[in-house]
Motif scaffolding. Structure first.
Motif, PDB file in Angstrom:
ATOM      1  N   VAL A  46      57.710  76.077 -30.285  1.00  0.00           N
ATOM      2  CA  VAL A  46      56.922  75.019 -31.173  1.00  0.00           C
ATOM      3  C   VAL A  46      55.697  75.217 -30.950  1.00  0.00           C
ATOM      4  N   ALA A  47      54.925  76.242 -30.278  1.00  0.00           N
ATOM      5  CA  ALA A  47      53.522  76.185 -30.310  1.00  0.00           C
ATOM      6  C   ALA A  47      53.119  77.235 -31.344  1.00  0.00           C
ATOM      7  N   ALA A  48      51.667  77.336 -31.207  1.00  0.00           N
ATOM      8  CA  ALA A  48      51.072  78.197 -32.100  1.00  0.00           C
ATOM      9  C   ALA A  48      49.660  78.529 -31.327  1.00  0.00           C
ATOM     10  N   GLY A  49      48.789  79.714 -31.791  1.00  0.00           N
ATOM     11  CA  GLY A  49      47.563  79.817 -31.436  1.00  0.00           C
ATOM     12  C   GLY A  49      47.583  80.267 -29.914  1.00  0.00           C
ATOM     13  N   ASP A  50      46.599  79.729 -28.961  1.00  0.00           N
ATOM     14  CA  ASP A  50      46.486  80.135 -27.858  1.00  0.00           C
ATOM     15  C   ASP A  50      47.756  79.932 -26.810  1.00  0.00           C
ATOM     16  N   ALA A  51      48.205  78.758 -26.860  1.00  0.00           N
ATOM     17  CA  ALA A  51      49.360  78.565 -26.300  1.00  0.00           C
ATOM     18  C   ALA A  51      50.593  79.522 -26.227  1.00  0.00           C
ATOM     19  N   LEU A  52      50.777  79.813 -27.475  1.00  0.00           N
ATOM     20  CA  LEU A  52      51.943  80.684 -27.940  1.00  0.00           C
ATOM     21  C   LEU A  52      51.584  82.062 -27.516  1.00  0.00           C
ATOM     22  N   GLN A  53      50.266  82.552 -27.651  1.00  0.00           N
ATOM     23  CA  GLN A  53      49.997  83.721 -27.301  1.00  0.00           C
ATOM     24  C   GLN A  53      50.029  84.194 -25.738  1.00  0.00           C
ATOM     25  N   TYR A  54      49.491  83.172 -24.955  1.00  0.00           N
ATOM     26  CA  TYR A  54      49.655  83.122 -23.562  1.00  0.00           C
ATOM     27  C   TYR A  54      51.093  82.960 -22.922  1.00  0.00           C
ATOM     28  N   ALA A  55      51.739  82.328 -23.652  1.00  0.00           N
ATOM     29  CA  ALA A  55      53.248  82.065 -23.442  1.00  0.00           C
ATOM     30  C   ALA A  55      53.870  83.240 -23.338  1.00  0.00           C
ATOM     31  N   LEU A  56      53.596  84.064 -24.719  1.00  0.00           N
ATOM     32  CA  LEU A  56      54.263  85.336 -24.897  1.00  0.00           C
ATOM     33  C   LEU A  56      53.845  86.496 -23.885  1.00  0.00           C
ATOM     34  N   ARG A  57      52.372  86.463 -23.709  1.00  0.00           N
ATOM     35  CA  ARG A  57      52.114  87.278 -22.626  1.00  0.00           C
ATOM     36  C   ARG A  57      52.688  87.148 -21.326  1.00  0.00           C
ATOM     37  N   ALA A  58      52.817  86.058 -20.923  1.00  0.00           N
ATOM     38  CA  ALA A  58      53.665  85.927 -19.504  1.00  0.00           C
ATOM     39  C   ALA A  58      54.972  86.320 -19.409  1.00  0.00           C
ATOM     40  N   LEU A  59      55.804  86.107 -20.791  1.00  0.00           N
ATOM     41  CA  LEU A  59      56.898  86.684 -20.927  1.00  0.00           C
ATOM     42  C   LEU A  59      57.300  87.955 -20.947  1.00  0.00           C
ATOM     43  N   GLN A  60      56.171  88.389 -21.515  1.00  0.00           N
ATOM     44  CA  GLN A  60      55.679  89.979 -21.475  1.00  0.00           C
ATOM     45  C   GLN A  60      55.734  90.725 -20.204  1.00  0.00           C
ATOM     46  N   ALA A  61      54.989  90.120 -19.480  1.00  0.00           N
ATOM     47  CA  ALA A  61      55.020  90.627 -18.090  1.00  0.00           C
ATOM     48  C   ALA A  61      55.970  90.236 -17.257  1.00  0.00           C
ATOM     49  N   LEU A  62      57.149  89.246 -17.400  1.00  0.00           N
ATOM     50  CA  LEU A  62      58.260  88.953 -16.752  1.00  0.00           C
ATOM     51  C   LEU A  62      59.108  90.023 -17.198  1.00  0.00           C
ATOM     52  N   CYS A  63      59.179  90.354 -18.450  1.00  0.00           N
ATOM     53  CA  CYS A  63      60.363  91.123 -19.099  1.00  0.00           C
ATOM     54  C   CYS A  63      60.048  92.514 -18.747  1.00  0.00           C
ATOM     55  N   ALA A  64      58.939  92.861 -18.021  1.00  0.00           N
ATOM     56  CA  ALA A  64      58.672  94.090 -17.749  1.00  0.00           C
ATOM     57  C   ALA A  64      59.113  94.361 -16.219  1.00  0.00           C
ATOM     58  N   GLY A  65      59.412  93.242 -15.521  1.00  0.00           N
ATOM     59  CA  GLY A  65      59.673  93.190 -14.177  1.00  0.00           C
ATOM     60  C   GLY A  65      61.094  94.004 -13.879  1.00  0.00           C
TER      61      GLY A  65
END
Length: 334
Positions: A46-65
């Motif tokens: 549902v989000a856009a902008g910085d909220a979406l970007q940081y949420a995806l970055r967090a998921l990116q780090a988790l997926c690399a685990g």
């Protein structure tokens, strides 16, 4: 819980906090135990902008685990959310989503789930129109999925061979180096098993075979090969130069992935001469006689080496390259 509040500074700061914690693998299990995955995925919907970007970055780090972390994310229905983000308007968001999907494909048993969620269709689309970093993630994703033999025909039907060949032909016009070489290598490894499904062998840039040889040697570094000295005599490790970009992790291919591709390449007559010219035969021979705990690795190497050694066009050259190995007692005990 603050991630689920109304969009604003409080929510953004909560997402940023999770992102910074997720950058440490030691925090992954704790974050998921406290329910961080679902709110992050909800933000991505549902989000856009910085909220979406940081949420995806967090998921990116988790997926690399580790594997249990990736399994947890899959159980939270991360795939449909990431596919939607992969078709978003902002390039950084699309790139992060594709990187997440590539990480989730590390275990190829998720291949049927990814096909059902439209991941393969998204990857094919992105290979044709995405930027170089998106294409890199797509190639890594498809290379990992192509190691699952049960879905090869599905990949071919989805147009993967044509899309990957398109990238390979584009790479033929570049000078290579860095991410370009890595993309060409991944494209070659992705196509290799798909050739057994009746697809024609595409024209590839000659440097692919050198890249395949180097990647095979790199993936075999942990295996005691014939040419290596005993551990007590090994020279100290040479310091490695820094990676070209701190934002991009260099892909580490497993020996199994490389040998699987080698077996497929060696099964095609047109691929054998350039493989031998690149010097893969001694490497394969050394892996055949290696003292590895996984018997499937020498078996794959032996299958590839057999295809090369029984090709009359290159038989003499293979024999010459294996001359030193053929004189060892370990080879004669096979």
């Amino acid at each position: 819980s603050l991630v689920r509040v109304e969009a604003g500074a409080v929510q953004l700061n909560a997402i940023k906090t999770i992102y910074h914690l997720a950058r440490s693998a030691d925090c992954h299990a704790t974050l998921l135990e406290h329910g961080a995955a679902s709110p992050l995925l909800e933000v991505c919907e549902v989000a856009a902008g910085d909220a979406l970007q940081y949420a995806l970055r967090a998921l990116q780090a988790l997926c690399a685990g580790k594997a249990p972390i990736r399994t947890h994310l899959l159980r939270c229905d991360a795939l449909p959310v990431l596919v939607r983000c992969g078709r978003g308007e902002a390039l950084p968001d699309r790139s992060a989503a594709m990187d997440c999907l590539a990480s989730l494909a590390k275990d190829n048993t998720v291949a049927p789930l990814m096909i059902k969620a439209g991941v393969v269709d998204l990857a094919v689309e992105t290979l044709r129109k995405g930027d170089v970093h998106e294409q890199h993630s797509c190639l890594l994703l498809l290379q990992r999925l192509s190691t699952a033999s049960r879905i090869l025909h599905t990949l071919v039907s989805a147009g993967v061979v044509a899309a990957v060949t398109h990238v390979m032909q584009a790479e033929a016009d570049t000078t290579g180096g860095g991410i370009r070489d890595e993309m060409l290598l991944l494209a070659g490894l992705c196509v290799a098993p798909l050739l057994d499904s009746g697809s024609a062998v595409p024209d590839v840039p000659p440097r692919l075979w050198r890249l395949v040889r180097d990647a095979l040697a790199d993936s075999a570094k942990g295996v005691p090969l014939h040419s290596e000295k005993p551990p007590s005599e090994e020279a100290p490790a040479t310091p490695q130069p820094p990676e070209e970009s701190p934002q991009r992790r260099r892909v580490k291919l497993s020996l199994f992935e490389m040998l699987l591709a080698m077996r497929h390449f060696a099964g095609h007559k047109i691929c054998r001469p350039p493989l031998v010219d690149a010097g893969v035969a001694p490497l394969l021979g050394s892996i055949v006689v290696s003292q590895t705990r996984d018997p499937s690795l020498p078996a794959l190497a032996a299958q590839a080496l057999y295809e090369l050694a029984t090709d009359r066009q290159i038989q003499a050259k293979v024999g010459k390259q294996l001359q030193a190995l053929l004189l060892t007692s370990s080879f004669h005990t096979l």
